[in-house]
Design a protein around this motif. Sequence first.
Motif, short mmCIF file in Angstrom:
data_model
loop_
_atom_site.label_atom_id
_atom_site.label_comp_id
_atom_site.label_asym_id
_atom_site.label_seq_id
_atom_site.Cartn_x
_atom_site.Cartn_y
_atom_site.Cartn_z
N SER A 238 -14.94 -4.63 -0.72
CA SER A 238 -13.68 -5.39 -0.60
C SER A 238 -13.79 -6.79 -1.21
O SER A 238 -13.74 -7.80 -0.51
CB SER A 238 -13.29 -5.51 0.88
N PRO A 239 -13.95 -6.89 -2.53
CA PRO A 239 -14.03 -8.20 -3.15
C PRO A 239 -12.72 -8.98 -2.96
O PRO A 239 -11.63 -8.39 -2.95
CB PRO A 239 -14.27 -7.88 -4.62
N LYS A 240 -12.83 -10.30 -2.82
CA LYS A 240 -11.66 -11.15 -2.61
C LYS A 240 -11.34 -12.00 -3.83
O LYS A 240 -10.19 -12.21 -4.17
CB LYS A 240 -11.88 -12.05 -1.38
N ASP A 241 -12.37 -12.53 -4.45
CA ASP A 241 -12.18 -13.38 -5.63
C ASP A 241 -11.55 -12.54 -6.75
O ASP A 241 -12.01 -11.44 -7.04
CB ASP A 241 -13.53 -13.93 -6.07
N PRO A 242 -10.50 -13.03 -7.41
CA PRO A 242 -9.84 -12.25 -8.47
C PRO A 242 -10.80 -11.81 -9.58
O PRO A 242 -10.67 -10.69 -10.10
CB PRO A 242 -8.77 -13.20 -8.99
N ASP A 243 -11.75 -12.66 -9.93
CA ASP A 243 -12.72 -12.28 -10.96
C ASP A 243 -13.62 -11.15 -10.48
O ASP A 243 -14.02 -10.28 -11.26
CB ASP A 243 -13.56 -13.48 -11.39
N ASP A 244 -13.96 -11.18 -9.19
CA ASP A 244 -14.76 -10.09 -8.61
C ASP A 244 -13.97 -8.79 -8.60
O ASP A 244 -14.50 -7.71 -8.91
CB ASP A 244 -15.19 -10.44 -7.19
N VAL A 245 -12.70 -8.88 -8.21
CA VAL A 245 -11.84 -7.69 -8.19
C VAL A 245 -11.76 -7.07 -9.58
O VAL A 245 -11.88 -5.84 -9.74
CB VAL A 245 -10.43 -8.06 -7.68
#
Length: 324
Positions: A238-245
């Motif tokens: 469940s990544p939160k940071d947009p770059d991680d997503v």
Amino acid sequence: MTVVDCTQYAGELRELSARLPQIPRADLYAFLDSAGTAATALPGPLASALDTFNAEGSQDGHLLLRGLPVEDDAALPPTPSSTPAPADRPLLTMEGMLGLVGRRLGLHTGYQELRSATVYHDVYPSPNAHHLSSETSETLLEFHTEMAYHLLQPNYVMLACSRADHEHRAATLVASVRKALPLLTAEVRERLFDRKMPCCVDVAFRGGDPDPGAIARVKPLYGDPRDPFLGYDRELLSPKDPDDVEAVAALSKALDEVTEAVYLTPGDLLIVDNFRTTHARTPFTPRWDGHDRWLHRVYIRTERGEQLSGGERAGDVVAFTPRA
């Protein structure tokens, strides 16, 4: 797909299985110790294939043993409808194969919170099963690295088939990070490598809380940057940071592009490298007639990835510690 045809070894393997205690759950430690001794006598080419896979892995991330001895369907008990298996159930041939092959690779491990802390799992369709459970059948079981959120995640997931589904529609899907990595840009690799991301956990590990949130932290890529391990779960990461997503989405796409389908038939044993792959299962339709799909599953830990600290035995049951 790397396949080892074991048909020619069926007689030898039956003899090795006959050496094992025939009521394995009566004393599982003794059973697995016996299997460890017998595993030293596996036929040479099969032993060599297992040792090489254990030491080096493969591009595919899995090894399929085909043509192992198995009961005729009429000689098997009905496909289970409850868990755990009765303690007095006699040894099934594919359980014997899991004992022999698993002990050649490492140590069978149970997980305290999972399947009543048993080491051998029957995998069968169950009505109204949770969508994250292996007992689901008519929905896709999504890609996941088994227990990627667990500090002591298994190195191998082993699935042995006693019965296939009636229509032979159920496929075990496997995607290898070694095949997916070249499809990722350098920027995506760098973003995913050694970066801890929030991860939820399966129902069994939630301690009775229906939604404890992302209580673990999982690195999608870690280890050797040139040949990394994979920590991936399509439902739970469940990544939160947009770059991680965005980076995880790129990884998901790459894994989809390198997916292989394995249709397990009686006498097949699939060894999945759980540190370099993610796996899934396609839907199928049970008939609830006592002859539905029946697999046997065990988890194997080895010294790779610091999963063993010394003194462990095959058959140990470990408690849950989330990756942090």
